[in-house]
Scaffold this motif. Structure first.
Motif, PDB file in Angstrom:
ATOM      1  N   ASN A 129       0.855  -1.183   0.000  1.00  0.00           N
ATOM      2  CA  ASN A 129       0.000   0.000   0.000  1.00  0.00           C
ATOM      3  C   ASN A 129       0.889   1.231   0.000  1.00  0.00           C
ATOM      4  OD1 ASN A 129      -1.612   2.236   1.671  1.00  0.00           O
ATOM      5  ND2 ASN A 129      -3.044   0.944   0.555  1.00  0.00           N
ATOM      6  N   ALA A 158      -6.251  -3.816  -5.991  1.00  0.00           N
ATOM      7  CA  ALA A 158      -6.772  -2.513  -5.541  1.00  0.00           C
ATOM      8  C   ALA A 158      -8.240  -2.341  -5.903  1.00  0.00           C
ATOM      9  CB  ALA A 158      -5.928  -1.373  -6.103  1.00  0.00           C
ATOM     10  N   ASP A 159      -9.054  -3.363  -5.605  1.00  0.00           N
ATOM     11  CA  ASP A 159     -10.475  -3.311  -5.951  1.00  0.00           C
ATOM     12  C   ASP A 159     -11.352  -2.919  -4.765  1.00  0.00           C
ATOM     13  OD1 ASP A 159      -9.866  -5.636  -4.592  1.00  0.00           O
ATOM     14  OD2 ASP A 159     -11.126  -6.935  -5.831  1.00  0.00           O
ATOM     15  N   GLY A 160     -10.729  -2.413  -3.708  1.00  0.00           N
ATOM     16  CA  GLY A 160     -11.474  -1.914  -2.557  1.00  0.00           C
ATOM     17  C   GLY A 160     -10.949  -0.546  -2.158  1.00  0.00           C
ATOM     18  N   ARG A 161     -11.698   0.162  -1.300  1.00  0.00           N
ATOM     19  CA  ARG A 161     -11.277   1.482  -0.856  1.00  0.00           C
ATOM     20  C   ARG A 161     -11.531   1.647   0.632  1.00  0.00           C
ATOM     21  NH1 ARG A 161      -9.877   4.952  -4.757  1.00  0.00           N
ATOM     22  NH2 ARG A 161      -9.939   6.707  -3.331  1.00  0.00           N
ATOM     23  N   SER A 166      -8.956  10.335   0.144  1.00  0.00           N
ATOM     24  CA  SER A 166      -9.061  10.724  -1.255  1.00  0.00           C
ATOM     25  C   SER A 166      -7.819  10.385  -2.059  1.00  0.00           C
ATOM     26  CB  SER A 166      -9.325  12.229  -1.361  1.00  0.00           C
ATOM     27  OG  SER A 166      -8.274  12.962  -0.755  1.00  0.00           O
ATOM     28  N   GLU A 168      -4.135   8.009  -2.957  1.00  0.00           N
ATOM     29  CA  GLU A 168      -3.880   6.654  -3.436  1.00  0.00           C
ATOM     30  C   GLU A 168      -3.874   5.607  -2.317  1.00  0.00           C
ATOM     31  OE1 GLU A 168      -3.144   5.575  -7.017  1.00  0.00           O
ATOM     32  OE2 GLU A 168      -4.575   7.204  -6.791  1.00  0.00           O
ATOM     33  N   ARG A 169      -3.599   6.037  -1.073  1.00  0.00           N
ATOM     34  CA  ARG A 169      -3.553   5.060   0.018  1.00  0.00           C
ATOM     35  C   ARG A 169      -4.932   4.541   0.372  1.00  0.00           C
ATOM     36  NH1 ARG A 169       1.265   5.317   4.167  1.00  0.00           N
ATOM     37  NH2 ARG A 169       1.264   3.148   3.516  1.00  0.00           N
ATOM     38  N   ALA A 170      -5.974   5.119  -0.221  1.00  0.00           N
ATOM     39  CA  ALA A 170      -7.322   4.593  -0.010  1.00  0.00           C
ATOM     40  C   ALA A 170      -7.508   3.256  -0.704  1.00  0.00           C
ATOM     41  CB  ALA A 170      -8.362   5.585  -0.522  1.00  0.00           C
ATOM     42  N   LYS A 171      -6.674   2.981  -1.712  1.00  0.00           N
ATOM     43  CA  LYS A 171      -6.830   1.761  -2.495  1.00  0.00           C
ATOM     44  C   LYS A 171      -6.291   0.559  -1.730  1.00  0.00           C
ATOM     45  CE  LYS A 171      -6.509   4.074  -6.994  1.00  0.00           C
ATOM     46  NZ  LYS A 171      -5.744   4.174  -8.259  1.00  0.00           N
ATOM     47  N   GLY A 178      -9.012  -4.849   3.002  1.00  0.00           N
ATOM     48  CA  GLY A 178     -10.448  -4.577   3.046  1.00  0.00           C
ATOM     49  C   GLY A 178     -11.218  -5.554   3.906  1.00  0.00           C
ATOM     50  N   ARG A 192      -4.562   7.694   7.331  1.00  0.00           N
ATOM     51  CA  ARG A 192      -4.947   6.341   6.951  1.00  0.00           C
ATOM     52  C   ARG A 192      -5.092   5.460   8.185  1.00  0.00           C
ATOM     53  NH1 ARG A 192      -2.214   1.548   5.216  1.00  0.00           N
ATOM     54  NH2 ARG A 192      -3.532   0.283   3.875  1.00  0.00           N
TER      55      ARG A 192
END
Length: 274
Positions: A129, A158-161, A166, A168-171, A178, A192
């Motif tokens: 991440n 990276a299919d979750g958030r 807002s 890139e670390r949200a991915k 997740g 984060r």
């Protein structure tokens, strides 16, 4: 390295028994282990090498320097409260249904094999991440972890958030962080760390600054250098591998996160060096 303003002969005499820091090295094996600044030189070299390899951002050099200053004040040692936190971290990981170790560029550069070993011992996933995320860096870090023994590395899908972020670390991977109930987040950004906590995840944060937001929001703040902390957590996990759930829960319940933070801050402020 001599200081041209120090006056010459006197400073040379004072430093006579201290080995010179090596210049640029091609491999960490060239750093003499008996050097009084060996651990510091080793981490610097690994971060430098990480930048050259494309797994660590240049900002990681700044972060490493900041952490090194706190470690120096801690005496470059694992204080007792940090060791208790590492034992509690091991207990949390062994009790977890789905533990995950989050890896950023600095973590990958500093402790790749150690992260893989920890994940293996506690049955955790390893997930990349990054704040400054590019597919090239994610792939480079995943390859680096595989070179150090990882069978599977998450973070590429990276299919979750993570809600509320807002950047890139949200991915995250939906079936990785997740879905995790316990997450080890070394050298983490405060926003984060807070967002993961708001998702109901138990966070184990490794951070040399007890006053950082990451450490302040963690269920288990481990105030220790990552190159000591990860192997220590692994050692505790091995020691507790045969413990029953009641024993593990008692270790978790008896850990006092506020006391650990206070103790680390006192050690730093008072210069409690041995």
């Amino acid at each position: 390295m001599s200081d041209d303003t120090s006056g010459g002969d006197d400073s040379d005499a004072e430093d006579a028994d201290v080995p010179d820091a090596p210049g640029e090295v091609d491999h960490e094996s060239e750093i003499p282990e008996d050097h009084p600044r060996y651990e510091s030189l080793l981490t610097r070299h690994r971060i430098e090498a990480g930048v050259e390899k494309g797994i660590t951002s240049t900002q990681g050099l700044i972060a490493e320097g900041r952490g090194e200053a706190f470690d120096y004040l801690l005496g470059e040692r694992t204080i007792d409260s940090a060791d208790r936190a590492e034992r509690a971290a091991a207990a949390h990981l062994l009790l977890a249904d789905h533990p995950v170790v989050s890896v950023n560029g600095n973590v990958a550069a500093l402790v790749p094999a150690e992260v893989v070993e920890l994940a293996d011992v506690v049955g955790a996933d390893v997930e990349v991440n990054l704040f400054n995320r590019t597919e090239e860096r994610v792939e480079a870090i995943a390859d680096h972890l595989r070179e150090h023994g990882a069978d599977e590395v998450k973070g590429l899908t990276a299919d979750g958030r993570i809600p509320g972020l807002s950047h890139e670390r949200a991915k995250v991977d939906a079936d990785g962080i997740g879905d995790a109930d316990v997450v080890v987040v070394p050298l983490e950004d405060g926003d984060r760390a807070a967002a993961l906590g708001e998702m109901g995840k138990t966070e184990i944060v490794i951070d040399l600054n007890p006053m950082s937001r990451s450490a302040q929001v963690a269920a288990v703040p481990v105030i220790d250098n990552i190159i000591r902390a990860v192997p220590n957590i692994t050692a505790h996990a091995r020691d507790l591998a045969d413990a029953d759930d009641e024993t593990l829960r008692r270790i978790v319940d008896e850990f006092d996160r506020e006391a650990a933070l206070r103790d680390a801050e006192r050690a730093i402020r008072d210069g409690d060096l041995e």
